[in-house]
Enzyme design. Structure first.
Site, PDB file in Angstrom:
ATOM      1  CE  LYS A  33      -1.704   0.872   4.008  1.00 53.83           C
ATOM      2  NZ  LYS A  33      -0.875   2.009   4.455  1.00 53.83           N
ATOM      3  CB  THR A  34       3.648   2.378   2.196  1.00 49.91           C
ATOM      4  OG1 THR A  34       2.886   2.151   3.384  1.00 49.91           O
ATOM      5  CG2 THR A  34       4.487   3.628   2.361  1.00 49.91           C
ATOM      6  CG  ASP A 225      -1.695   5.476   4.270  1.00 51.31           C
ATOM      7  OD1 ASP A 225      -2.261   4.474   3.798  1.00 51.31           O
ATOM      8  OD2 ASP A 225      -0.643   5.414   4.942  1.00 51.31           O
ATOM      9  CD  GLU A 226      -3.544   2.426   7.245  1.00 49.80           C
ATOM     10  OE1 GLU A 226      -4.614   1.827   7.055  1.00 49.80           O
ATOM     11  OE2 GLU A 226      -2.464   1.852   7.448  1.00 49.80           O
ATOM     12  CD  GLN A 256      -5.000  -4.244   7.520  1.00 43.76           C
ATOM     13  OE1 GLN A 256      -4.157  -3.964   8.376  1.00 43.76           O
ATOM     14  NE2 GLN A 256      -4.681  -4.381   6.242  1.00 43.76           N
ATOM     15  NE  ARG A 619      -1.018  -6.603  11.294  1.00 45.58           N
ATOM     16  CZ  ARG A 619      -1.017  -5.904  10.166  1.00 45.58           C
ATOM     17  NH1 ARG A 619      -0.056  -5.046   9.933  1.00 45.58           N
ATOM     18  NH2 ARG A 619      -1.967  -6.080   9.260  1.00 45.58           N
TER      19      ARG A 619
END
Length: 755
Positions: A33-34, A225-226, A256, A619
């Site tokens: 994503k980043t 983002d997010e 998430q 994670r």
């Protein structure tokens, strides 16, 4: 194709190259994503878009810094540095420093962090003579924060019958008045709390359309983002900013979305298609982080959620080991088994402690884990402990900095005025506070002319007050002439803070002096960077005022000490979002703990708990281990537990048959049937010792009534004491022989009706 885009997969490339119009990028866990956000901005700049016209919003300063560094590596410092990139709070704070005059704020307003806000609320509660057990500071602060996040002003709060009724039912009718006083105190101090940075930006854009138009024209391309973590205020501000061009790209993962308790609203993401009907959707479904088994377990779990944007995450990584499962008889044994497991992995594979993370639902669960790791001499750290900037000595010196910048900052004034002790006692400060309230002025004005406000102090006290005010004014004069480090060092020395701790000459005070020295080192580094850290067209000169803004806007993740110590990480799942570890243990997977007992009454709450478990699972890179204890102490009571319903949503084939071990030696197998070495398959059909029974035929409980005899696969036989609720929320209270009374949600209870 541009050379720097060649490393992207086809889905990432498609999202990067689509620059015009509304876009949504659904990015599965570990899907890059980043990377997509970073390359998307770099691609815009390569196409000739002015970096000053690009706005990129994140949730941590750390993420913003990493993205900006990557962009500068891709296309050079000159262009990358001028992108407006930062957290919602940092970007909006900068806008408010420029435009705050429209709302009556000076450009040097103070920013209160959560500790500052709670301290102010605590003082207000005490001033009003309210019972602090009824009006806990944290509860009131949370209530006010949720109101501001929902754009509910103190006036709107007091006029809303539903809100007032809820407070009265909770026996806290004074919250509306505390909210009014709290906001008035903030305004009087020329201060904003974190929520005000959003609330006031919304007011600015709503009430001053010419200001909104200025920033709509400026920010021609917006990236977020997010996005699943945005609250109502953030959503509305973004909608206003993007209204002209609709060149908005939001990136996130609805699976998430786990911050509902902070006001985050998953519907912002789910309803994006309604806000922008001509939007284009891109899905990043390839996971680069985890093994196939871990990815498949996460997919199976999240498939049970109704409210979601469907996707199928996949990976080319190895199949990997099956998911481990630890079944303990108690929370104490659970800690021992987890520590033993970590010990074996470490010794067998020569792994560092930092490869391991223990994740739990609540902070209180760390106790049994800490005890077990201490016994085995395995070093660990609690993520989310006291941050550097929350230490007393640091807060003391920062208060001097803030008061120097903004003389009206009453919270900082009260912290500084007698630290170090200068003979200005509590009674004097209380009289100053009362006089300020009575005359509707700031404490600073009273200190500079006490007699003018009816205070008849003796000459000694008056002199001390005036000397203090003069000292702060002198700091302000020095600050204008010096860069951040020189100004900060001057204040640390001249205020007497450094001397106070040096004179104490205790091990603790020596540590405090070292921490102050470390703070000054950080300011020196900030000063030396100068203009390198500017955001957008706000040139940074490395001043103390700019440093203080950076400190005020740090998030929890930014506050973590980034040391190189080799330690196992213990943390809540909420804190773990955005992180990854080779070996992850998710502990305490029991009903009423995970999912939380507060989160099983509605489908939306239960789905957020499932998303939280999804975050925990994803994670893990190489090995995931799940853990369950049959009993644990909760609020001082010994409680019999049952496995979390979430465990039943992962297929048996993905979970390894666990091995319970004795306390002490790692992985010593017990032969007794009491060891209960169960797999996921056994977990579904677990029974009390019933002669090896391996199946259980549950009944249809729609007709269950009080007085009926029932049987549970774990608790055995019992009598129904009460049935309440309806539909999916129907519950039964049952007394089980030898176990006691249990409250069960019938759709998950698995009861057999005996008659």
């Amino acid at each position: 194709m541009k050379e720097f885009l060649k490393g992207l997969n086809k889905d990432q490339l498609a999202a990067v190259e689509a620059v015009e119009g509304p876009k949504m990028v659904i990015a599965g866990a570990g899907s890059g994503k980043t990377r997509v956000l970073t390359y998307r901005i770099a691609n815009l700049l390569q196409q000739g878009v002015d970096p000053f016209n690009v706005l990129a919003l994140t949730f941590t300063n750390k993420a913003a810094r990493e993205m900006k560094d990557r962009i500068m590596q891709l296309i050079g410092d000159k262009e990358g540095r001028n992108v407006w990139m930062g957290t919602f709070h940092s970007i909006f704070a900068k806008i408010l420093r420029i435009e705050g005059k429209h709302l009556g704020y000076p450009s040097n307003f103070s920013i209160y962090d959560s500790d500052d806000s709670k301290r102010l609320i605590r003082n207000i509660i005490k001033d009003k003579g309210l019972d602090t057990k009824v009006y806990s500071y944290s509860y009131v602060a949370s209530r006010i924060s949720m109101a501001k996040s929902s754009l509910v002003s103190p006036e709107d709060y007091a006029a809303n019958p539903e809100i007032i009724s809820a407070d009265e039912s909770a026996r806290k009718p004074e919250i509306k008045n505390i909210y009014v006083t709290y906001n008035n105190r903030l305004r009087r101090a020329d201060a904003m709390d974190f929520d005000d940075l959003l609330f006031n930006t919304y007011l600015l854009f709503t009430n001053f359309p010419e200001v909104l138009l200025k920033y709509q024209r400026k920010f021609r391309y917006i990236m977020v983002d997010e996005y699943q973590d945005t609250n109502h205020a953030q959503y509305l501000i973004l909608k206003k900013l993007a209204a002209n061009t609709e060149n908005i790209c939001v990136v996130g993962d609805d699976a998430q979305s786990i911050y509902g308790f902070r006001g985050a609203n998953i519907s912002n993401m789910l309803n994006f298609k309604h806000d922008y009907p001509d939007f284009e959707l891109y899905k990043l479904e390839q996971n680069y982080r985890s093994t196939k088994n871990i990815v498949e377990a996460a997919n199976q779990l999240i498939s049970y959620n109704k409210d979601q944007i469907k996707k199928k995450v996949w990976t080319n990584n190895d199949q990997g080991n099956k998911i481990g499962f630890i079944h303990a008889s108690s929370d104490t044994e659970e800690g021992n088994l987890v520590a033993n497991s970590v010990f074996e992995y470490k010794m067998n594979n020569q792994l560092p402690n930092s490869d391991f993370a223990i994740l739990y639902r609540t902070n209180a669960q760390s106790r049994s884990m800490e005890e077990a790791f201490r016994k085995m001499n395995i070093p660990y750290k609690i993520y989310g402990g006291l941050s550097f900037y929350n230490r007393k000595e640091i807060k003391d010196l920062l208060a001097y900095f803030r008061l120097t910048i903004n003389h009206n900052d009453e919270d900082s004034l009260q912290r500084c005025i007698n630290t170090p002790a200068r003979g200005i006692g509590k009674t004097t400060i209380e009289k100053i506070t009362v006089a300020a309230d009575e005359h509707s002025v700031n404490m600073w004005e009273v200190i500079n002319a006490p007699a003018q406000f009816g205070l008849k102090f003796n000459s000694g006290i008056t002199t001390k007050l005036l000397n203090f005010a003069t000292q702060i004014k002198s700091f302000a004069a020095e600050m204008k002439k010096k860069e951040a480090y020189d100004a900060a060092h001057h204040i640390a020395v001249s205020s007497g803070i450094l001397k106070m701790y040096r004179d104490e000459d205790t091990p603790e005070s020596i540590s405090r002096v070292e921490n102050i020295d470390e703070l000054l080192n950080g300011i020196k580094e900030f000063s030396d960077k100068g203009a390198e850290e500017n955001i957008g067209d706000l040139e940074s000169q490395g001043t103390l005022e700019e440093f203080m803004q950076d400190v005020a806007l740090l998030t929890n993740q930014d506050n973590e000490d980034e040391d190189d110590n080799d330690k196992v990480t213990l943390m809540t799942i909420h804190s773990a979002k955005g992180l990854e570890f080779p070996y992850v243990y998710v502990v305490g997977l029991e009903e009423n703990l995970f999912p939380s007992i507060q989160s099983i009454s509605t489908r939306s709450d239960l789905e957020e708990e499932r998303r939280l478990f999804y975050v925990a699972i994803t994670r893990a890179e190489k090995q995931l281990t799940l853990s369950f204890a049959e009993s644990r102490y909760s609020w001082g009571q010994f409680t019999i537990t049952e496995p979390s319903r979430c465990l039943e949503e992962i297929d048996d084939s993905l979970i390894d048959r666990p091995q319970k071990v004795s306390k002490g030696l790692p992985f010593e197998e017990k032969s007794s049937s009491e060891a209960k070495t169960i797999s996921k398959r056994n977990l579904k059909s677990m029974t009390a010792a019933t002669g090896g029974q391996t199946s259980f035929a549950e009944s249809d409980t729609t007709s269950l009534q009080t007085g009926m005899q029932v049987e549970h696969p774990k608790f055995g036989k019992g009598k129904v004491l009460n049935v309440e609720g309806s539909g999916p929320n129907k519950k039964a209270t049952v007394f089980f022989n030898g176990v006691g009374q249990k409250s069960l949600l019938l759709r998950f209870a698995k009861l057999k009706i005996l008659g």
